[in-house]
Design a protein around this motif. Structure first.
Motif, PDB file in Angstrom:
ATOM      1  N   VAL A 135      -4.123  -3.745  17.054  1.00  0.00           N
ATOM      2  CA  VAL A 135      -4.161  -2.506  16.569  1.00  0.00           C
ATOM      3  C   VAL A 135      -5.157  -1.431  16.743  1.00  0.00           C
ATOM      4  N   ARG A 136      -6.913  -2.922  15.631  1.00  0.00           N
ATOM      5  CA  ARG A 136      -7.482  -1.673  15.415  1.00  0.00           C
ATOM      6  C   ARG A 136      -8.087  -1.556  16.798  1.00  0.00           C
ATOM      7  N   ALA A 137      -8.335  -1.535  17.841  1.00  0.00           N
ATOM      8  CA  ALA A 137      -8.343  -1.669  18.592  1.00  0.00           C
ATOM      9  C   ALA A 137      -8.041  -0.495  19.732  1.00  0.00           C
ATOM     10  N   TRP A 138      -6.705  -0.667  20.036  1.00  0.00           N
ATOM     11  CA  TRP A 138      -6.031   0.996  19.656  1.00  0.00           C
ATOM     12  C   TRP A 138      -6.143   2.555  18.560  1.00  0.00           C
ATOM     13  N   ARG A 139      -7.008   2.187  17.515  1.00  0.00           N
ATOM     14  CA  ARG A 139      -6.746   3.402  16.504  1.00  0.00           C
ATOM     15  C   ARG A 139      -8.404   3.554  16.830  1.00  0.00           C
ATOM     16  N   ASP A 140      -9.069   2.235  17.259  1.00  0.00           N
ATOM     17  CA  ASP A 140     -10.896   3.230  17.085  1.00  0.00           C
ATOM     18  C   ASP A 140     -10.581   3.587  18.285  1.00  0.00           C
ATOM     19  N   ALA A 141      -9.536   3.438  19.303  1.00  0.00           N
ATOM     20  CA  ALA A 141      -9.782   3.971  20.620  1.00  0.00           C
ATOM     21  C   ALA A 141      -8.884   5.321  20.603  1.00  0.00           C
TER      22      ALA A 141
ATOM     23  N   LYS B 270       0.366  -1.346  -0.286  1.00  0.00           N
ATOM     24  CA  LYS B 270       0.037   0.237   0.109  1.00  0.00           C
ATOM     25  C   LYS B 270       0.931   1.124   0.334  1.00  0.00           C
ATOM     26  N   PRO B 271      -0.003   2.460  -0.698  1.00  0.00           N
ATOM     27  CA  PRO B 271       1.407   3.689  -0.599  1.00  0.00           C
ATOM     28  C   PRO B 271       1.368   3.925   1.168  1.00  0.00           C
ATOM     29  N   ALA B 272       2.837   3.952   1.129  1.00  0.00           N
ATOM     30  CA  ALA B 272       3.350   4.344   2.439  1.00  0.00           C
ATOM     31  C   ALA B 272       2.096   5.227   3.107  1.00  0.00           C
ATOM     32  N   LYS B 273       2.199   6.158   2.724  1.00  0.00           N
ATOM     33  CA  LYS B 273       1.732   7.767   3.387  1.00  0.00           C
ATOM     34  C   LYS B 273       0.046   6.721   3.747  1.00  0.00           C
ATOM     35  N   GLU B 274      -0.184   5.953   3.809  1.00  0.00           N
ATOM     36  CA  GLU B 274      -1.980   5.316   4.435  1.00  0.00           C
ATOM     37  C   GLU B 274      -0.915   4.099   5.256  1.00  0.00           C
ATOM     38  N   LEU B 275       0.236   4.130   6.068  1.00  0.00           N
ATOM     39  CA  LEU B 275       0.558   3.765   6.499  1.00  0.00           C
ATOM     40  C   LEU B 275       1.087   3.813   8.014  1.00  0.00           C
ATOM     41  N   LYS B 276       0.729   3.247   9.117  1.00  0.00           N
ATOM     42  CA  LYS B 276       1.119   3.853  10.788  1.00  0.00           C
ATOM     43  C   LYS B 276       2.016   2.678  11.079  1.00  0.00           C
ATOM     44  N   GLU B 277       0.517   1.295  11.931  1.00  0.00           N
ATOM     45  CA  GLU B 277       0.731   0.819  12.728  1.00  0.00           C
ATOM     46  C   GLU B 277       0.815  -0.870  11.116  1.00  0.00           C
ATOM     47  N   VAL B 278       1.804  -2.260  11.287  1.00  0.00           N
ATOM     48  CA  VAL B 278       1.562  -3.001  10.299  1.00  0.00           C
ATOM     49  C   VAL B 278       1.102  -3.595  11.080  1.00  0.00           C
ATOM     50  N   ALA B 279       0.544  -4.795  10.535  1.00  0.00           N
ATOM     51  CA  ALA B 279      -0.032  -5.881  11.597  1.00  0.00           C
ATOM     52  C   ALA B 279      -0.047  -6.873  11.256  1.00  0.00           C
ATOM     53  N   ALA B 280      -0.221  -8.241  11.374  1.00  0.00           N
ATOM     54  CA  ALA B 280      -0.747  -9.218  10.924  1.00  0.00           C
ATOM     55  C   ALA B 280      -0.964 -10.099  12.424  1.00  0.00           C
TER      56      ALA B 280
END
Length: 255
Positions: A240-246, A223-233
């Motif tokens: 990560v989603r829970a942290w970002r949503d909060a 994905k474009p680098a500007k769209e990336l912050k935390e890249v999880a698997a």
């Protein structure tokens, strides 16, 4: 983003996640430089992967990091991606003095948190100075434990939480659009490597296979680098989603 990565410097590339990505990026035709403590392992990887370059250093030796950083910048001035991957992990208990030695606490904090911060101090200004149209990237490997701590790892957990906080702060303080640099946190789940060789949990928790983690992470890095912050698997994704949503509503400065 991987399409804009040309020359990648990976700190901690002689095993586990670092080695796996070094191999994958080398296979993609990227110029890859890896560091590590083990000269024999660096030598064998260089023989196996033609064109791979190596550099011997120990991230636990904090006093030597400035010298190593300056040497690497002088030798590879056009490196466009720096990835701090090296880390150590210990289990222990604070119920008694026998549960955790001072030297382990100091080493775990030094390698996992202090060393990446010092490396950022030297490499971030250099990456910005390149003025590269495609942008440059500074990456650090944290952990799903950075978002939900694990009591089995009472020091490792806060070191990785510190890495996460540091990367958010870098994004906030250094605007990507102005400096054209991207700060990306790689967030693995429990992966089958030798990181926890002394205290493996494979009997209780099924780790993600290293090849699967590498494949899934590289897919996200397309994905474009500007769209990336935390890249999880794997199991790190919902953390990560829970942290970002909060916290997204509170992060007004682009962190």
């Amino acid at each position: 983003m991987t399409s804009t990565m040309s020359k990648i410097l990976i700190f901690g590339g002689t095993g586990g996640i670092g080695e796996s990505f070094a191999r994958a990026l080398h296979k993609m035709g990227k110029k890859v430089i890896i560091t590590g403590r083990r000269e024999d392992r660096l030598g064998s990887l260089a023989k196996e992967l033609p064109g791979l370059e190596t550099y011997t250093m120990d991230n636990s030796d904090l006093g030597a990091i400035p010298r190593h950083a300056n040497t690497l910048i002088a030798k590879y001035p056009d490196v466009d991606t720096v990835w701090v991957n090296s880390g150590v992990q210990y289990q222990g208990s604070f119920k008694s003095l026998d549960g955790f030695g001072d030297e382990k606490i100091i080493n775990e904090i030094n390698v996992n948190l202090t060393a990446p911060i010092i490396l950022a101090r030297y490499f971030v200004p250099h990456l910005i100075s390149l003025g590269r149209d495609e942008g440059t990237t500074f990456m650090v490997t944290s952990s799903g434990i950075a978002f939900v701590p694990a009591g089995l790892f009472p020091v490792y957990s806060p070191t990785k939480a510190g890495v996460h906080s540091f990367m958010v702060g870098l994004r906030q303080s250094i605007k990507g659009d102005d400096a054209n640099i991207n700060f990306i946190e790689i967030v693995p789940p429990y992966v089958r490597t030798d990181l926890d060789v002394a205290n493996r949990l494979w009997h209780a928790i099924t780790p993600m296979e290293l090849d699967d983690f590498t494949r899934d992470t590289l897919k996200e890095l397309e994905k474009p680098a500007k769209e990336l912050k935390e890249v999880a698997a794997g199991t790190a994704i919902p953390r990560v989603r829970a942290w970002r949503d909060a916290f997204n509503p509170l992060l007004r400065m682009g962190g």
